[in-house]
Design an enzyme around this catalytic site. Sequence first.
Site, PDB file in Angstrom:
ATOM      1  N   LYS A   1       0.831  -1.209   0.000  1.00 19.62           N
ATOM      2  CA  LYS A   1       0.000   0.000   0.000  1.00 19.62           C
ATOM      3  C   LYS A   1       0.865   1.258   0.000  1.00 19.62           C
ATOM      4  O   LYS A   1       0.547   2.236  -0.671  1.00 19.62           O
ATOM      5  CB  LYS A   1      -0.948   0.007   1.203  1.00 19.62           C
ATOM      6  CG  LYS A   1      -2.055  -1.025   1.053  1.00 19.62           C
ATOM      7  CD  LYS A   1      -3.084  -0.914   2.154  1.00 19.62           C
ATOM      8  CE  LYS A   1      -4.131  -2.015   2.029  1.00 19.62           C
ATOM      9  NZ  LYS A   1      -4.992  -2.111   3.187  1.00 19.62           N
TER      10      LYS A   1
ATOM     11  N   LYS B   1      -6.040 -11.333  -5.590  1.00 20.68           N
ATOM     12  CA  LYS B   1      -7.179 -11.554  -4.677  1.00 20.68           C
ATOM     13  C   LYS B   1      -8.286 -10.522  -4.928  1.00 20.68           C
ATOM     14  O   LYS B   1      -8.010  -9.379  -5.313  1.00 20.68           O
ATOM     15  CB  LYS B   1      -6.719 -11.524  -3.217  1.00 20.68           C
ATOM     16  CG  LYS B   1      -6.405 -10.157  -2.682  1.00 20.68           C
ATOM     17  CD  LYS B   1      -6.365 -10.119  -1.158  1.00 20.68           C
ATOM     18  CE  LYS B   1      -6.094  -8.671  -0.760  1.00 20.68           C
ATOM     19  NZ  LYS B   1      -6.080  -8.363   0.621  1.00 20.68           N
TER      20      LYS B   1
ATOM     21  N   LYS C   1     -11.297  -4.863  -1.939  1.00 17.59           N
ATOM     22  CA  LYS C   1     -12.040  -3.599  -1.942  1.00 17.59           C
ATOM     23  C   LYS C   1     -11.238  -2.519  -2.640  1.00 17.59           C
ATOM     24  O   LYS C   1     -11.784  -1.560  -3.150  1.00 17.59           O
ATOM     25  CB  LYS C   1     -12.263  -3.132  -0.493  1.00 17.59           C
ATOM     26  CG  LYS C   1     -13.170  -4.007   0.298  1.00 17.59           C
ATOM     27  CD  LYS C   1     -13.313  -3.481   1.730  1.00 17.59           C
ATOM     28  CE  LYS C   1     -12.585  -4.366   2.718  1.00 17.59           C
ATOM     29  NZ  LYS C   1     -13.204  -4.530   4.009  1.00 17.59           N
TER      30      LYS C   1
END
Length: 333
Positions: free
Chosen positions: A112, A195, A198
Site C-alpha cells: 500500500k 485476490k 475492496k
Amino acid sequence: MKRVLSGIQPTAESFHLGNYLGAVRQWVELQKTHDAFYCVVDLHALTVETEPAVLRRRTLVAAAQLIALGLDPDKCTLFIQSHVPEHNQLGWVLECLAGFGEASRMTQFKDKSQKSGADRTVVGLFTYPILQAADIMLYQANLVPVGEDQRQHIELTRDLGQRFNSRYGQTFVIPEAYILKSAAKINDLQDPTAKMSKSAASNAGVIDILDAADINVKKIKSAVTDTGKEIVFDEKNKPGISNLLSIHSALSGNSIKDLENQFAGKGYGDFKSAVAEVVTDFFAPVRQKTQELLADEAALLQLLAVGSQKARDVAAKTLAQTYSALGLVPPKL
Ligand code: TYM
C-alpha cells in the site's frame, strides 16, 4: 470454551465475496462452538481518508450485514472497535514492543505504501498491524478466523505476545490463525491471479454482496476464463475456472469433484450461468435482511451497545493485567 476474535473494516458500501467466504462464513460457524468476539474495525478504517458521513454509514452497514450473514448477537459478542478504547491503549503498549524493522516487513504495508508513496502514506498504516495485534490479544483469543492475506499479521501478533510474556510474565494467550484452505483466497473475476479486494483498481471483478442481482450476474458472466473448454480445477493453468469452481462449491456445498462431473461436456457459458444463480440466490435474502436492520437504526445501535459493554468487560481486565505487569502505577481508587 475457547475464544475467537476477528474483525472487518468498514471501508466499502458492501462486503465482497472474498470477505464472506474467506472470513465471515467461518465466524458464523465458530460462534456455535466458541466464545466469539467480532468487531467492525472502524479505527483501522481511518487509515483510508473517508468522508465522516460515509464512514458512519459504512460502519452501520457493516454491522447490519454481519447479522444478515448469520452472526447472532445472542450467540456472539458483536461490537464496534472504537466503542472499546482499550484497543488503542493496548495498541500503544505493543507499539513500544514492536521493532521498526519488524513492522516495515509487513507486506500489506509495503504494497500500500509503495502505491501511494512515502509522503502520502499515513503513520497509522504503518502501525495498523500492531493495533490489530491489540484487537486480538485484548480478548485472549485462541483462534483468529481470517483469509490468507492476514496470516502475516497474525504471526506478528504471536511474536509480540510471546515477547511480552517472556519479558513481563505470562499475560497473553498466543493466538492461532484459522484459515480455511478452500476459501483462503478468493480471486478477482477479471484478474484471477489477484485476490478479490475492496481496493482493486476496477470493481468489475469484485462481487459485492449487497449489489443488485443483475449487476452480479453481469460480472460473473463476463469473468475472465482460460483457454480450453473443460470445467476442471487447475489453479495454475486455469485460474479463472478454478476460482469460479471454488465459489460455486463454497456456496452450493457441492464438492469440486461433483461440479467437474456435473459440468463435464458443458461449456463455460453454462457453467457461468450456474455460478451466477448460486451467488444471487445465496445473497438475495442477505440484502433484504440488511436493509431491514438498517431501517431501525436505534435497534441496531442498541444491539451494538450491548456488544460493546460485553467486550469492554473483557478488554478492561486484560488491560489492567498488562499495565500491572509493566509496572505502571494504578490510580488510587
Ligand atoms: P479486511 O477488512 O480487509 O477483510 C476482512 C476479512 O476478509 C478476508 N478477505 C479475504 N479472504 C479470502 N479471499 C479474499 N479475496 C479476501 N479479501 C479479504 C480477510 O483476510 C479478512 O479476514 N486487518 C484486517 C481487519 C482486522 C482484523 C483484526 C482481523 C483488524 N483487526 C483482528 C482479525 C483480527 C483486514 O484488513 O481485513
